[in-house]
Scaffold this motif. Structure first.
Motif, PDB file in Angstrom:
ATOM      1  N   THR A   5     -38.855   4.597  73.530  1.00 26.62           N
ATOM      2  CA  THR A   5     -38.491   4.708  74.946  1.00 26.62           C
ATOM      3  C   THR A   5     -39.180   3.602  75.727  1.00 26.62           C
ATOM      4  O   THR A   5     -40.360   3.335  75.520  1.00 26.62           O
ATOM      5  N   PHE A   6     -38.425   2.939  76.615  1.00 24.21           N
ATOM      6  CA  PHE A   6     -39.008   1.950  77.505  1.00 24.21           C
ATOM      7  C   PHE A   6     -38.263   1.965  78.832  1.00 24.21           C
ATOM      8  O   PHE A   6     -37.195   2.570  78.952  1.00 24.21           O
ATOM      9  N   THR A   7     -38.837   1.334  79.830  1.00 28.81           N
ATOM     10  CA  THR A   7     -38.261   1.304  81.173  1.00 28.81           C
ATOM     11  C   THR A   7     -37.896  -0.134  81.522  1.00 28.81           C
ATOM     12  O   THR A   7     -38.682  -1.057  81.276  1.00 28.81           O
ATOM     13  N   TYR A   8     -36.697  -0.304  82.090  1.00 22.65           N
ATOM     14  CA  TYR A   8     -36.239  -1.610  82.532  1.00 22.65           C
ATOM     15  C   TYR A   8     -35.546  -1.438  83.878  1.00 22.65           C
ATOM     16  O   TYR A   8     -34.557  -0.700  83.981  1.00 22.65           O
ATOM     17  N   ARG A   9     -36.075  -2.059  84.909  1.00 22.11           N
ATOM     18  CA  ARG A   9     -35.512  -2.003  86.269  1.00 22.11           C
ATOM     19  C   ARG A   9     -35.240  -0.565  86.729  1.00 22.11           C
ATOM     20  O   ARG A   9     -34.133  -0.231  87.151  1.00 22.11           O
ATOM     21  N   ASN A  10     -36.235   0.250  86.612  1.00 21.33           N
ATOM     22  CA  ASN A  10     -36.179   1.666  87.020  1.00 21.33           C
ATOM     23  C   ASN A  10     -35.160   2.488  86.238  1.00 21.33           C
ATOM     24  O   ASN A  10     -34.729   3.542  86.697  1.00 21.33           O
ATOM     25  N   HIS A  11     -34.757   2.036  85.067  1.00 26.19           N
ATOM     26  CA  HIS A  11     -33.887   2.805  84.174  1.00 26.19           C
ATOM     27  C   HIS A  11     -34.678   3.116  82.903  1.00 26.19           C
ATOM     28  O   HIS A  11     -35.299   2.226  82.325  1.00 26.19           O
ATOM     29  N   THR A  12     -34.656   4.363  82.495  1.00 29.04           N
ATOM     30  CA  THR A  12     -35.321   4.763  81.257  1.00 29.04           C
ATOM     31  C   THR A  12     -34.331   4.625  80.114  1.00 29.04           C
ATOM     32  O   THR A  12     -33.250   5.218  80.137  1.00 29.04           O
ATOM     33  N   ILE A  13     -34.703   3.841  79.120  1.00 36.06           N
ATOM     34  CA  ILE A  13     -33.841   3.591  77.965  1.00 36.06           C
ATOM     35  C   ILE A  13     -34.504   4.217  76.747  1.00 36.06           C
ATOM     36  O   ILE A  13     -35.652   3.929  76.433  1.00 36.06           O
ATOM     37  N   THR A  14     -33.767   5.090  76.081  1.00 38.63           N
ATOM     38  CA  THR A  14     -34.242   5.748  74.863  1.00 38.63           C
ATOM     39  C   THR A  14     -33.419   5.245  73.694  1.00 38.63           C
ATOM     40  O   THR A  14     -32.194   5.353  73.701  1.00 38.63           O
ATOM     41  N   ALA A  52     -24.701   8.398  74.927  1.00 39.68           N
ATOM     42  CA  ALA A  52     -25.288   7.311  74.148  1.00 39.68           C
ATOM     43  C   ALA A  52     -24.355   6.114  74.003  1.00 39.68           C
ATOM     44  O   ALA A  52     -23.141   6.243  73.958  1.00 39.68           O
ATOM     45  N   VAL A  53     -24.982   4.937  73.942  1.00 41.20           N
ATOM     46  CA  VAL A  53     -24.310   3.684  73.637  1.00 41.20           C
ATOM     47  C   VAL A  53     -24.534   3.416  72.154  1.00 41.20           C
ATOM     48  O   VAL A  53     -25.668   3.411  71.687  1.00 41.20           O
ATOM     49  N   HIS A  54     -23.451   3.223  71.413  1.00 44.12           N
ATOM     50  CA  HIS A  54     -23.563   2.974  69.975  1.00 44.12           C
ATOM     51  C   HIS A  54     -23.782   1.484  69.735  1.00 44.12           C
ATOM     52  O   HIS A  54     -23.052   0.652  70.254  1.00 44.12           O
ATOM     53  N   ASP A  83     -23.663 -11.107  69.919  1.00 45.07           N
ATOM     54  CA  ASP A  83     -24.569 -10.455  68.981  1.00 45.07           C
ATOM     55  C   ASP A  83     -25.991 -10.865  69.358  1.00 45.07           C
ATOM     56  O   ASP A  83     -26.229 -11.929  69.897  1.00 45.07           O
ATOM     57  N   TYR A  84     -26.900  -9.963  69.108  1.00 43.49           N
ATOM     58  CA  TYR A  84     -28.285 -10.125  69.538  1.00 43.49           C
ATOM     59  C   TYR A  84     -29.217  -9.924  68.353  1.00 43.49           C
ATOM     60  O   TYR A  84     -28.953  -9.091  67.478  1.00 43.49           O
ATOM     61  N   LEU A  92     -29.967  -4.322  75.349  1.00 40.32           N
ATOM     62  CA  LEU A  92     -29.914  -3.181  76.251  1.00 40.32           C
ATOM     63  C   LEU A  92     -30.260  -3.583  77.680  1.00 40.32           C
ATOM     64  O   LEU A  92     -29.684  -3.045  78.636  1.00 40.32           O
ATOM     65  N   SER A  93     -31.141  -4.552  77.847  1.00 36.97           N
ATOM     66  CA  SER A  93     -31.436  -5.064  79.190  1.00 36.97           C
ATOM     67  C   SER A  93     -30.204  -5.733  79.793  1.00 36.97           C
ATOM     68  O   SER A  93     -29.904  -5.555  80.981  1.00 36.97           O
ATOM     69  N   ASP A  94     -29.469  -6.489  78.989  1.00 39.98           N
ATOM     70  CA  ASP A  94     -28.230  -7.105  79.472  1.00 39.98           C
ATOM     71  C   ASP A  94     -27.193  -6.055  79.839  1.00 39.98           C
ATOM     72  O   ASP A  94     -26.460  -6.208  80.819  1.00 39.98           O
ATOM     73  N   LEU A  95     -27.119  -4.976  79.076  1.00 37.53           N
ATOM     74  CA  LEU A  95     -26.192  -3.892  79.407  1.00 37.53           C
ATOM     75  C   LEU A  95     -26.549  -3.251  80.750  1.00 37.53           C
ATOM     76  O   LEU A  95     -25.664  -2.967  81.566  1.00 37.53           O
ATOM     77  N   VAL A  96     -27.841  -3.037  80.988  1.00 38.31           N
ATOM     78  CA  VAL A  96     -28.274  -2.460  82.260  1.00 38.31           C
ATOM     79  C   VAL A  96     -27.964  -3.422  83.405  1.00 38.31           C
ATOM     80  O   VAL A  96     -27.484  -3.005  84.468  1.00 38.31           O
ATOM     81  N   ASP A  97     -28.200  -4.721  83.199  1.00 38.83           N
ATOM     82  CA  ASP A  97     -27.881  -5.712  84.226  1.00 38.83           C
ATOM     83  C   ASP A  97     -26.388  -5.699  84.557  1.00 38.83           C
ATOM     84  O   ASP A  97     -25.998  -5.758  85.726  1.00 38.83           O
ATOM     85  N   MET A  98     -25.551  -5.609  83.535  1.00 40.05           N
ATOM     86  CA  MET A  98     -24.101  -5.568  83.765  1.00 40.05           C
ATOM     87  C   MET A  98     -23.700  -4.277  84.476  1.00 40.05           C
ATOM     88  O   MET A  98     -22.797  -4.279  85.304  1.00 40.05           O
ATOM     89  N   HIS A  99     -24.391  -3.202  84.162  1.00 37.27           N
ATOM     90  CA  HIS A  99     -24.124  -1.934  84.844  1.00 37.27           C
ATOM     91  C   HIS A  99     -24.485  -2.042  86.328  1.00 37.27           C
ATOM     92  O   HIS A  99     -23.735  -1.561  87.188  1.00 37.27           O
ATOM     93  N   GLU A 100     -25.598  -2.660  86.644  1.00 36.85           N
ATOM     94  CA  GLU A 100     -26.009  -2.820  88.037  1.00 36.85           C
ATOM     95  C   GLU A 100     -25.098  -3.746  88.818  1.00 36.85           C
ATOM     96  O   GLU A 100     -24.920  -3.590  90.013  1.00 36.85           O
ATOM     97  N   ARG A 101     -24.486  -4.726  88.130  1.00 34.98           N
ATOM     98  CA  ARG A 101     -23.537  -5.625  88.793  1.00 34.98           C
ATOM     99  C   ARG A 101     -22.125  -5.048  88.840  1.00 34.98           C
ATOM    100  O   ARG A 101     -21.203  -5.726  89.239  1.00 34.98           O
ATOM    101  N   LYS A 102     -21.976  -3.795  88.369  1.00 32.50           N
ATOM    102  CA  LYS A 102     -20.696  -3.076  88.362  1.00 32.50           C
ATOM    103  C   LYS A 102     -19.657  -3.727  87.443  1.00 32.50           C
ATOM    104  O   LYS A 102     -18.466  -3.613  87.673  1.00 32.50           O
TER     105      LYS A 102
END
Length: 116
Positions: free
Chosen positions: A48-57, A74-76, A94-95, A102-112
């Motif tokens: 578990t870690f936190t990125y930009r006030n989002h908890t990612i497990t 969950a994201v597969h 690919d990463y 997962l940080s890029d996914l959160v960034d894309m989520h925040e940018r809608k």
């Protein structure tokens, strides 16, 4: 002489079924022996870690990774043989670093761009 119709429906079908059954019977004792030998899979690892006030497990189990962002579904993420991570949400990327993905996914989520 067996014609094509007989081969596809009757005689050929019976031969295929017999071959598949023989192959299955040969593999079953091997699988049973491996299961009896205590070849259990290791338990999944959770990070578990936190990125930009989002908890990612992150839950890692073999070559499959499941990630939850703020306890949403969950994201597969899959891990290939070259140790690269892939997600259906980022199909052309690919990463090598799972946290970066997962940080890029959160960034894309925040940018809608996508919804997690």
């Amino acid at each position: 002489m067996v014609n094509r119709r007989q081969a596809l429906t009757g005689v050929g079908g019976a031969g295929i079924v017999a071959a598949l059954m023989a192959a299955g019977f040969r593999q079953e004792p091997v699988a049973m022996a491996a299961a009896g030998a205590g070849a259990a899979a290791p338990p999944p690892t959770t990070i578990t870690f936190t990125y930009r006030n989002h908890t990612i497990t992150i839950t890692v189990s073999g070559d499959m990774v499941m990630a939850k962002v703020d306890n949403r579904p969950a994201v597969h993420v899959s891990l290939d043989s070259l140790r690269r991570y892939h997600s259906h949400l980022l199909p052309f990327s690919d990463y090598t670093d799972l946290r970066k993905m997962l940080s890029d996914l959160v960034d894309m989520h925040e940018r809608k761009v996508l919804a997690l």
